[in-house]
Design an enzyme around this catalytic site. Structure first.
Site, mmCIF file in Angstrom:
data_model
loop_
_atom_site.group_PDB
_atom_site.id
_atom_site.type_symbol
_atom_site.label_atom_id
_atom_site.label_comp_id
_atom_site.label_asym_id
_atom_site.label_seq_id
_atom_site.Cartn_x
_atom_site.Cartn_y
_atom_site.Cartn_z
ATOM 1 C CB CYS A 151 -0.879 -0.006 1.245
ATOM 2 S SG CYS A 151 -2.037 1.361 1.314
ATOM 3 C CB ILE A 152 2.233 3.529 -2.009
ATOM 4 C CG1 ILE A 152 3.040 4.820 -1.963
ATOM 5 C CG2 ILE A 152 1.561 3.372 -3.342
ATOM 6 C CD1 ILE A 152 4.195 4.840 -2.937
ATOM 7 C CB THR A 199 1.471 10.539 -2.258
ATOM 8 O OG1 THR A 199 2.424 9.499 -2.461
ATOM 9 C CG2 THR A 199 2.196 11.858 -2.122
ATOM 10 N N GLY A 207 7.027 13.888 -6.521
ATOM 11 C CA GLY A 207 7.969 12.786 -6.685
ATOM 12 C C GLY A 207 8.092 11.854 -5.501
ATOM 13 C CE LYS A 218 8.701 9.025 -11.210
ATOM 14 N NZ LYS A 218 8.963 9.883 -12.341
ATOM 15 C CD GLU A 275 -2.461 -5.561 -1.579
ATOM 16 O OE1 GLU A 275 -3.189 -6.400 -1.063
ATOM 17 O OE2 GLU A 275 -2.057 -4.536 -0.995
ATOM 18 C CB SER A 303 -5.774 3.504 -7.539
ATOM 19 O OG SER A 303 -4.518 4.138 -7.366
ATOM 20 C CB SER A 313 5.965 7.518 -13.681
ATOM 21 O OG SER A 313 6.946 8.512 -13.690
#
Length: 159
Positions: free
Chosen positions: A12-13, A15, A23, A26, A46, A50, A59
């Site tokens: 899970c990430i 921002t 950035g 990334k 995972e 989205s 990217s």
């Protein structure tokens, strides 16, 4: 959260909106792949991703794959007529820590994977190099030289 048993390098990430476009996603993605490479594995995010997650990952993947092709070409030399020294998808996967399926997707997306009579070739064009050089100047990426794997894993096993 790292979940290696599911072959994810990052589960899970997120921002937050004020930090998007700077950035940081990334950077976190590149950190997760550096850790994956230190483990000697190839993994991916995972799924399902989205729309924003896919944009962030693709990217990063574009930069990493082009960088791998350039580095591998430099170390292996030009591809011979008999297939010697040619870069494979697995070479790129091992170099980047990106799973082979994602490498194939990015090679196809960038139109670097070209079908020939004998199969497929990886062909990096000047436009890819220019775009890569521009993107690399602005990219916020993890510096693998500043990671100390032994202390990372020692602290993780103590917790």
């Amino acid at each position: 959260e790292k979940v290696p048993e599911d072959n994810y390098n990052l589960s899970c990430i997120m921002t937050l909106p004020p930090f998007q476009g700077k950035g940081y996603s990334k950077l976190l993605i590149s950190l997760s792949y550096q850790l994956t490479k230190m483990e000697g594995k190839a993994a991916g995010p995972e799924e399902p991703l989205s729309e924003l997650g896919y944009r962030s990952y693709s990217s990063y993947w574009k930069l990493a794959v082009v960088d791998a092709i350039l580095a591998l070409t430099k170390s292996k030399g030009p591809c011979g007529d008999n297939g010697s020294n040619c870069i494979s998808i697995m070479d790129i996967s091992e170099f980047t820590g990106i799973q082979a399926e994602d490498v194939c997707e990015i090679l196809s997306l960038l139109k670097i994977l070209v079908k020939t009579r004998q199969g497929f070739n990886i062909e990096l064009k000047q436009t890819h190099l220019k775009q890569y050089q521009h993107s690399l100047k602005t990219a916020l990426l993890c510096d693998p030289a500043k990671l100390k794997a032994d202390s990372l894993y020692r602290h993780a096993s103590e917790g």
